[in-house]
Design a protein around this motif. Sequence first.
Motif, PDB file in Angstrom:
ATOM      1  N   HIS A 270       0.809  -1.221   0.000  1.00  0.00           N
ATOM      2  CA  HIS A 270       0.000   0.000   0.000  1.00  0.00           C
ATOM      3  C   HIS A 270       0.841   1.269   0.000  1.00  0.00           C
ATOM      4  O   HIS A 270       0.341   2.357  -0.282  1.00  0.00           O
ATOM      5  CB  HIS A 270      -0.942   0.000   1.206  1.00  0.00           C
ATOM      6  CG  HIS A 270      -0.247   0.068   2.529  1.00  0.00           C
ATOM      7  ND1 HIS A 270       0.433  -1.008   3.077  1.00  0.00           N
ATOM      8  CD2 HIS A 270      -0.113   1.082   3.430  1.00  0.00           C
ATOM      9  CE1 HIS A 270       0.946  -0.666   4.239  1.00  0.00           C
ATOM     10  NE2 HIS A 270       0.636   0.602   4.484  1.00  0.00           N
ATOM     11  N   LYS A 271       2.152   1.133   0.301  1.00  0.00           N
ATOM     12  CA  LYS A 271       3.064   2.275   0.240  1.00  0.00           C
ATOM     13  C   LYS A 271       3.867   2.297  -1.059  1.00  0.00           C
ATOM     14  O   LYS A 271       4.834   3.041  -1.186  1.00  0.00           O
ATOM     15  CB  LYS A 271       4.020   2.241   1.435  1.00  0.00           C
ATOM     16  CG  LYS A 271       3.326   2.383   2.788  1.00  0.00           C
ATOM     17  CD  LYS A 271       4.340   2.337   3.920  1.00  0.00           C
ATOM     18  CE  LYS A 271       3.646   2.482   5.274  1.00  0.00           C
ATOM     19  NZ  LYS A 271       4.608   2.402   6.402  1.00  0.00           N
ATOM     20  N   LYS A 272       3.461   1.447  -2.021  1.00  0.00           N
ATOM     21  CA  LYS A 272       4.113   1.349  -3.336  1.00  0.00           C
ATOM     22  C   LYS A 272       5.533   0.797  -3.247  1.00  0.00           C
ATOM     23  O   LYS A 272       6.355   1.041  -4.132  1.00  0.00           O
ATOM     24  CB  LYS A 272       4.120   2.708  -4.054  1.00  0.00           C
ATOM     25  CG  LYS A 272       2.739   3.325  -4.261  1.00  0.00           C
ATOM     26  CD  LYS A 272       1.828   2.420  -5.049  1.00  0.00           C
ATOM     27  CE  LYS A 272       0.458   3.051  -5.269  1.00  0.00           C
ATOM     28  NZ  LYS A 272      -0.473   2.133  -5.976  1.00  0.00           N
ATOM     29  N   GLN A 273       5.802   0.062  -2.171  1.00  0.00           N
ATOM     30  CA  GLN A 273       7.102  -0.579  -2.021  1.00  0.00           C
ATOM     31  C   GLN A 273       7.041  -1.988  -2.610  1.00  0.00           C
ATOM     32  O   GLN A 273       6.028  -2.670  -2.452  1.00  0.00           O
ATOM     33  CB  GLN A 273       7.510  -0.642  -0.545  1.00  0.00           C
ATOM     34  CG  GLN A 273       7.685   0.721   0.105  1.00  0.00           C
ATOM     35  CD  GLN A 273       8.744   1.558  -0.595  1.00  0.00           C
ATOM     36  OE1 GLN A 273       9.867   1.111  -0.802  1.00  0.00           O
ATOM     37  NE2 GLN A 273       8.371   2.772  -0.967  1.00  0.00           N
ATOM     38  N   PRO A 274       8.117  -2.442  -3.283  1.00  0.00           N
ATOM     39  CA  PRO A 274       8.091  -3.764  -3.924  1.00  0.00           C
ATOM     40  C   PRO A 274       7.866  -4.881  -2.913  1.00  0.00           C
ATOM     41  O   PRO A 274       8.382  -4.848  -1.792  1.00  0.00           O
ATOM     42  CB  PRO A 274       9.478  -3.877  -4.571  1.00  0.00           C
ATOM     43  CG  PRO A 274       9.961  -2.468  -4.704  1.00  0.00           C
ATOM     44  CD  PRO A 274       9.379  -1.713  -3.546  1.00  0.00           C
ATOM     45  N   LEU A 275       7.071  -5.866  -3.311  1.00  0.00           N
ATOM     46  CA  LEU A 275       6.828  -7.038  -2.492  1.00  0.00           C
ATOM     47  C   LEU A 275       7.719  -8.189  -2.963  1.00  0.00           C
ATOM     48  O   LEU A 275       8.057  -8.269  -4.151  1.00  0.00           O
ATOM     49  CB  LEU A 275       5.368  -7.481  -2.623  1.00  0.00           C
ATOM     50  CG  LEU A 275       4.294  -6.591  -2.008  1.00  0.00           C
ATOM     51  CD1 LEU A 275       2.923  -7.036  -2.467  1.00  0.00           C
ATOM     52  CD2 LEU A 275       4.388  -6.628  -0.482  1.00  0.00           C
ATOM     53  N   PRO A 276       8.101  -9.108  -2.057  1.00  0.00           N
ATOM     54  CA  PRO A 276       8.772 -10.322  -2.525  1.00  0.00           C
ATOM     55  C   PRO A 276       7.808 -11.121  -3.396  1.00  0.00           C
ATOM     56  O   PRO A 276       6.587 -11.027  -3.230  1.00  0.00           O
ATOM     57  CB  PRO A 276       9.116 -11.062  -1.222  1.00  0.00           C
ATOM     58  CG  PRO A 276       8.198 -10.505  -0.199  1.00  0.00           C
ATOM     59  CD  PRO A 276       7.925  -9.086  -0.590  1.00  0.00           C
ATOM     60  N   GLU A 277       8.352 -11.888  -4.310  1.00  0.00           N
ATOM     61  CA  GLU A 277       7.508 -12.576  -5.297  1.00  0.00           C
ATOM     62  C   GLU A 277       6.457 -13.472  -4.641  1.00  0.00           C
ATOM     63  O   GLU A 277       5.337 -13.595  -5.148  1.00  0.00           O
ATOM     64  CB  GLU A 277       8.379 -13.386  -6.250  1.00  0.00           C
ATOM     65  CG  GLU A 277       7.608 -13.940  -7.443  1.00  0.00           C
ATOM     66  CD  GLU A 277       8.513 -14.537  -8.495  1.00  0.00           C
ATOM     67  OE1 GLU A 277       7.995 -15.197  -9.422  1.00  0.00           O
ATOM     68  OE2 GLU A 277       9.740 -14.348  -8.404  1.00  0.00           O
TER      69      GLU A 277
END
Length: 244
Positions: free
Chosen positions: A31-38
């Motif tokens: 929700h903060k536009k930070q990349p998620l792990p796959e």
Amino acid sequence: MAKQKYAQGQFRLPRGRYVRGSFTKKNTTDHKKQPLPENKYHYWIAIAIEKTAPGITEVLNGILTHVWQSYSTVAGNQAVMAQLQQGFAAPSFSWKITDGDADPSWQNRDGCKGCWIFECRSYFETLNTFDGLNRQLDASCFQPGDYVDAFITVEINGETDPRVAGCYVNPLVIRWLETGPRITIGADAAALFGDTVGAGYVPPQAGLMPPPAPGNYAPPPAAPVPTETTEQWNRRHTSQHAPG
């Protein structure tokens, strides 16, 4: 140490509308536009159900009861239980179920006024989607604004810090019911531009050239056809058959 699993409650959502998210594209950021792990990529679908829909009160009460009973078994739950006493109005408990008239982030969105918003998340490779005849339906058929119903599961996350405590709402099955008024997700050209101009786009027919303007077309002259006089023919054939 593996994260503890808690009991899942299963609920059938009444008829509502698909108002946000995607059935075909997973979220790759938080929700903060930070990349998620796959392994955290997920589908996110928001379904808006009118507050007057038959059965919605029973669903909400069932979810409240399930979450309350689940958290009552968690050690150190005092702060969270105090939150749960406020029901869906709890200021920090992450319900994933929102009053569309009370939350500023939802109240002005198309299709959300007068509704409860259910935010469903799935980590599966594909969503389990059907049509009104209970036949498997490709997820790409669901368009924002369409009417749907669904079965969901609800499970607490077990956190005792009231700032991060909450529950998971996962779609078990989503069923397409009928086409609804389209909802624009993202920039709305009508809202931004206002007046329309010119004519709408009409795609050309594949493989066809547009016809010429009347009165401005003349066919190209025909290419000359080579001819040969009798004398030329005799001379050529005589030369071809003359002894060497």
